[in-house]
Scaffold this active site. Structure first.
Site, PDB file in Angstrom:
ATOM      1  N   TYR B 145       0.673  -1.453  -0.229  1.00 29.98           N
ATOM      2  CA  TYR B 145       0.048   0.122   0.677  1.00 29.98           C
ATOM      3  C   TYR B 145       0.730   1.515   0.695  1.00 29.98           C
ATOM      4  O   TYR B 145       1.693   1.694   1.290  1.00 29.98           O
ATOM      5  CB  TYR B 145      -0.412  -0.321   1.007  1.00 29.98           C
ATOM      6  N   ASP B 230      -1.142  -6.016   9.396  1.00 30.91           N
ATOM      7  CA  ASP B 230      -2.064  -5.113   9.129  1.00 30.91           C
ATOM      8  C   ASP B 230      -3.406  -6.110   8.715  1.00 30.91           C
ATOM      9  O   ASP B 230      -3.257  -6.168   7.798  1.00 30.91           O
ATOM     10  CB  ASP B 230      -1.945  -4.337   8.185  1.00 30.91           C
ATOM     11  N   ILE B 232      -7.026  -5.555   7.778  1.00 31.60           N
ATOM     12  CA  ILE B 232      -7.887  -4.436   7.570  1.00 31.60           C
ATOM     13  C   ILE B 232      -8.979  -5.278   6.853  1.00 31.60           C
ATOM     14  O   ILE B 232     -10.115  -4.773   6.518  1.00 31.60           O
ATOM     15  CB  ILE B 232      -7.022  -2.785   7.542  1.00 31.60           C
ATOM     16  N   LYS B 273     -13.058  -0.656   5.672  1.00 31.56           N
ATOM     17  CA  LYS B 273     -12.918  -1.454   4.242  1.00 31.56           C
ATOM     18  C   LYS B 273     -14.216  -2.007   4.634  1.00 31.56           C
ATOM     19  O   LYS B 273     -15.162  -2.666   3.954  1.00 31.56           O
ATOM     20  CB  LYS B 273     -11.736  -2.086   4.395  1.00 31.56           C
TER      21      LYS B 273
END
Lengths: 458, 466
Positions: B145, B230, B232, B273
């Site tokens: 990312y 992470d 997410i 998300k």
């Protein structure tokens, strides 16, 4: 290998200070009118609980914004997706206007120069990240808000150098004090990047005078440094002299200087909404605005909250009424506390703003030391049952001063707190009168028995 | 004297990268089905817009939560005053249960170990501040990312060293890649404090395999460093293999509480998300290390979650009927969209990395490159933005080591718009082909035809496979 960072393991977060320890005692034994009437009364929390009814009534009359509606339309999706760090335009516009209204419309704020942050805590840290590198320093007048030790220094690596203010002149900032602070920084090889003031002051509850403001502007102009004015209490100015924002001082013609003056604001004190995390940075320097905007990614204001407050603050009927009514109520409370304390012989610093009084308890100290202040503070917490903030936690240069909040409890509770202090002072006075009577007797006896030598005065 | 800080004037915020520049082009000329049908379609934004109706239904049926009421009573004042950095207890409880539910209840989380932050952006930065000094480093598998360059490095002074993953093995993390990254850090005199993975991966859209997870746990055990996962996108896993959480692997390896490794694994989560609520700024750090939890909690002062929002979401996530239905329906819709994009691209002769999660596909456009270079990738990307009218993310912005890959989002627009995007891309690819006979098209029908034609006209020489 050291597994965690120094920041995680150190105590620069400052939370071992007495300021926080008093809170802990309160948590263990909190006053409740019914359930725990002998518990500790919380007077260390600068919250504004006086005007919630005004906000609740607005919410009742305007149910749409909280329900994600706009003119009957559901705008939940738009808000759910809105994470633009430039902020909700309607909210920034409303906030800029509100800030202007608080200042009697003597200045106006451009929403494009406003950066929203999750509370003033985030705003202050972000501004320091933008202005100073690790190892550099800011000058702060004492006494100051204990939270600054963490907010300005912890993760930024920036130092705070105190500008010592004393009761000899009502804790006003003087040129001497400024120069001394600057020199102290030089001696420690610290590059000073600016001065940070809180106006109105926490914990003093006073607004800066025109003289002080002139002095500060002259000082930063001369030293080519920044001035941050944390105006989080600007809406709590309830009597004369009226509030003068540093923005008013900044001559728009002197563009270079105006770029070095920044304001921090928040809705936590004026509107009593610390839980909603609404803070802001205002700067005339576009590089600062640009950098702070990107940094605000680390603490954006919930769009859910931005939308609600945009609607509320855009309602000028509401804001006009709120600002003036809130001031009235704060004034009434401050007077209650001031006169209540006054009757026991305890004076407060003359104040015209804030949610607290700066109380002079030097008379009650066993000695003119910070140890004695701590001793007195512990008595007040444990015996009297009031959590107040000792001046040393605010880096006050003189022992014996305490910050006592008046807007976070009911009138009855405030009355009870005053009674408790009254009893305490009376018993202390009796004790010290007895002591001094005893001392006089002893002296008389010594004079009779010795060579007229006086016992040590303390 | 230098008036501002280095941080304010440098560009480590990384916002000059193409990732952000594409957004700017979109902003100037955004697609709208009525007002600007020729505009640029935003496919660079990993948002989940597929399940808002479910949230809106819940809100309509539970008006108290948004109205600051609990059991008919107003709790406005309590919420207005609630700024405790330990977080609203009801919300933390609901969050950990939701996190558990997403993981099929194969692991459970303790609310006391959860720290709320204003989004995962804040959570990741805060963890860096807690785990590393300026000048130390974290290893990250590429592609990653683009926001990490800012979130992990900018104000913390921490470095990122890439763990190179390539298309040769579908971008899986290998032992040699880990070791190479570690050595490269040592060569640069950077002390490595940990590894950070995104699982499911952004931009790949894949979940880490058991092998990869075991590899990572062994690696951090040997090197005595941290592992941040992470997660997410954990709620966006829509097909097999299912999501294996790091916590499951630790449980399976019997890393009981209080062993060193257990304390060095940290999870980041967010509702941006899975629930499609990036505007509400809800993130979290989960750690078994009480010093980390304690420090991160204090640091969360710089980015607390609005109590108004905490309360609303605590009510929503405590509704287990709702969450169960939401999680499964959301996954179904994501699956359907992903299949739409994958098959649509296939008809255009473009393949995607096989994925089972996320809000995007990792698209292989190496065929369309003029040369196997990043310059050619950017050239192609510009064509796609300006000529085709799609804002997609070039692999280079994600630090991908192989040129030619692009992240294309599928959950932030309507079905019609997605179809239009596919149509545009198909037209573009077809227009590319007459120019270059040597580019082989992955569409099997065309390839067979081409082969047949070549067999007729040449010496049986096969065209170059790419």
């Amino acid at each position: 290998m050291k597994l965690l960072s120094r920041k995680a393991g150190c105590d620069s977060h400052g939370q071992d200070s007495s300021y926080f320890l008093g809170w802990q005692e309160y948590e263990k034994n909190p006053y409740d009118q019914v359930r725990n009437p002998t518990g500790i009364i919380q007077m260390g929390l600068a919250e504004n609980q006086l005007s919630f009814d005004l906000i609740e009534s607005w919410l009742e009359k305007n149910p749409e914004p909280a329900g994600f509606k706009s003119h009957g339309e559901l705008i939940f999706r738009e808000l759910a997706l809105f994470q633009d760090y430039n902020g909700l335009p309607a909210f920034k516009n409303a906030l800029a206007d509100f800030m202007s209204e608080i200042r009697g419309n003597k200045v106006s704020f451009d929403p494009n120069n406003l950066v929203l942050t999750a509370g003033a805590t985030s705003a202050n840290e972000t501004l320091v990240f933008c202005i100073a590198d690790p190892g550099e320093a800011f000058l702060l007048p004492t006494p100051y808000y204990p939270g600054f030790d963490r907010d300005l220094r912890w993760r930024t690596g920036v130092e705070i150098i105190p500008i010592h203010c004393t009761s000899s002149n009502g804790f006003r900032i003087t040129e001497t004090a400024l120069e001394e602070a600057y020199e102290a920084a030089q001696k420690r090889n610290l590059k000073v990047k600016g001065v940070l003031i809180t106006n109105p002051s926490n914990p003093l509850g006073t607004t800066l005078t025109q003289i002080e403001l002139d002095l500060l502007v002259g000082f930063i102009s001369d030293k080519q440094i920044h001035l941050i004015s944390d105006e989080i209490y600007s809406g709590t100015v309830f009597s004369q002299p009226s509030f003068v924002s540093v923005m008013e001082m900044v001559d728009s013609a002197d563009a270079e200087l105006s770029k070095r003056v920044h304001i921090v604001y928040s809705l936590s004190k004026d509107l009593g909404l610390p839980g909603f995390r609404v803070g802001a940075i205002y700067s005339n320097d576009e590089v600062v605005v640009a950098a702070a905007t990107k940094m605000s990614s680390f603490g954006l204001v919930s769009s859910h909250t931005q939308y609600l407050l945009a609607a509320m603050l855009a309602d000028r009927n509401f804001t006009g009424h709120y600002i003036s009514e809130n001031r009235k109520r704060l004034k009434q409370r401050q007077e209650m506390l001031k006169s209540g304390l006054g009757r026991t012989g305890i004076r407060c610093l003359e104040s015209n703003a804030g949610l607290f009084c700066w109380v002079d308890m030097r008379n009650l100290l066993a000695s003119k030391t910070f140890e004695a202040e701590m001793e007195l503070w512990k008595k007040i917490v444990y015996e009297v049952g009031l959590n107040v903030s000792p001046g040393s936690s605010c880096h006050c240069a003189e022992p014996g001063w305490f910050r006592v909040c008046f807007a976070n409890v009911s009138e009855e509770t405030l009355g009870l707190a005053v009674e408790r202090i009254t009893s305490f002072v009376e018993s202390t006075t009796r004790r010290s009168v007895n002591n001094s009577r005893r001392r006089s007797l002893r002296r008389w006896v010594s004079r009779l028995s010795f060579d007229g030598r006086e016992p040590d005065d303390r | 004297m230098k008036l501002l800080s280095r941080k304010a004037t440098c560009n480590s915020h990384g916002q000059d990268s193409s990732y952000f520049l594409g957004w700017q082009e979109y902003e100037k000329n955004p697609y709208h089905d009525v007002r600007n049908p020729k505009g640029i379609i935003q496919m660079g934004l990993a948002e989940n817009q597929l399940s808002f109706d479910l949230l809106e239904w819940w809100l309509a049926n539970n008006p108290d939560a948004a109205g600051f009421r609990r059991d008919g009573q107003s709790i406005f004042r309590e919420l207005a005053l609630f700024q405790d950095y330990h977080g609203l207890p009801a919300f933390k409880k609901a969050m950990v249960e939701f996190m558990s539910e997403i993981r099929g209840n194969k692991v459970s989380f303790d609310p006391a170990k959860l720290v709320l932050t204003a989004g995962a952006t804040s959570a990741n930065e805060t963890l860096m501040f807690c785990l590393a000094e300026p000048g130390e480093a974290f290893l990250l598998p590429t592609p990653y990312y683009p926001g990490f360059d800012r979130d992990l490095k900018w104000r913390t002074g921490v470095e990122i060293v890439p763990i190179h993953c390539t298309s040769a093995n579908s971008f899986r993390i290998t032992e040699s890649a880990l070791n190479e990254a570690n050595e490269s850090a040592l060569k640069r005199n950077l002390r490595v404090k940990g590894v950070l993975v995104t699982n499911p991966s952004n931009p790949l859209g894949t979940t880490l395999t058991w092998d990869e997870l075991n590899l990572l746990v062994s690696f951090i055990t040997t090197k005595n460093i941290h592992l941040i996962s992470d997660e997410i996108y954990s709620g966006t896993v829509f097909s097999s293999p299912g999501f294996v959480s790091l916590m499951e692997v630790l449980k399976e390896k019997k890393y009981a509480n209080n062993t060193e490794v257990w304390n060095r694994v940290h999870i980041v989560y967010s509702l941006s998300k899975d629930l499609g609520l990036p505007g509400f700024r809800v993130g979290a750090i989960y750690s078994n290390d009480e010093v980390v939890v304690s420090a991160a909690t204090k640091m969360s002062s710089f980015g607390l979650v609005s109590s108004q929002t905490q309360y609303l979401l605590s009510a929503m996530l405590s509704d287990k009927k709702f969450t169960k239905n939401y999680i499964s329906e959301n996954q179904k819709r994501l699956k359907r969209r992903q299949e739409m994009l994958v098959s649509g691209l296939q008809t255009a002769g473009i393949e995607c990395l096989k994925s089972n999660a996320g809000l995007f596909c990792w698209v292989d456009m190496r065929n369309l490159l003029r040369s196997e270079t990043f310059d050619a990738e950017i050239e192609l990307w510009k064509k796609i933005v300006y000529e085709v009218g799609l804002n997609i993310s070039p692999g280079s912005s994600c630090h991908c080591s192989d040129p030619g890959w692009f992240r294309v989002c599928f959950a932030n627009m309507s079905e019609e718009t997605l179809n239009l995007a596919i149509q545009r891309l198909r037209n573009f690819v077809e227009s590319c082909n007459p120019k270059n006979d040597h580019k082989s098209l992955k569409s099997s029908r065309r390839r067979s035809l081409t082969k047949w034609v070549f067999r007729l006209s040449f010496d049986g020489r096969e065209p170059d496979e790419r």
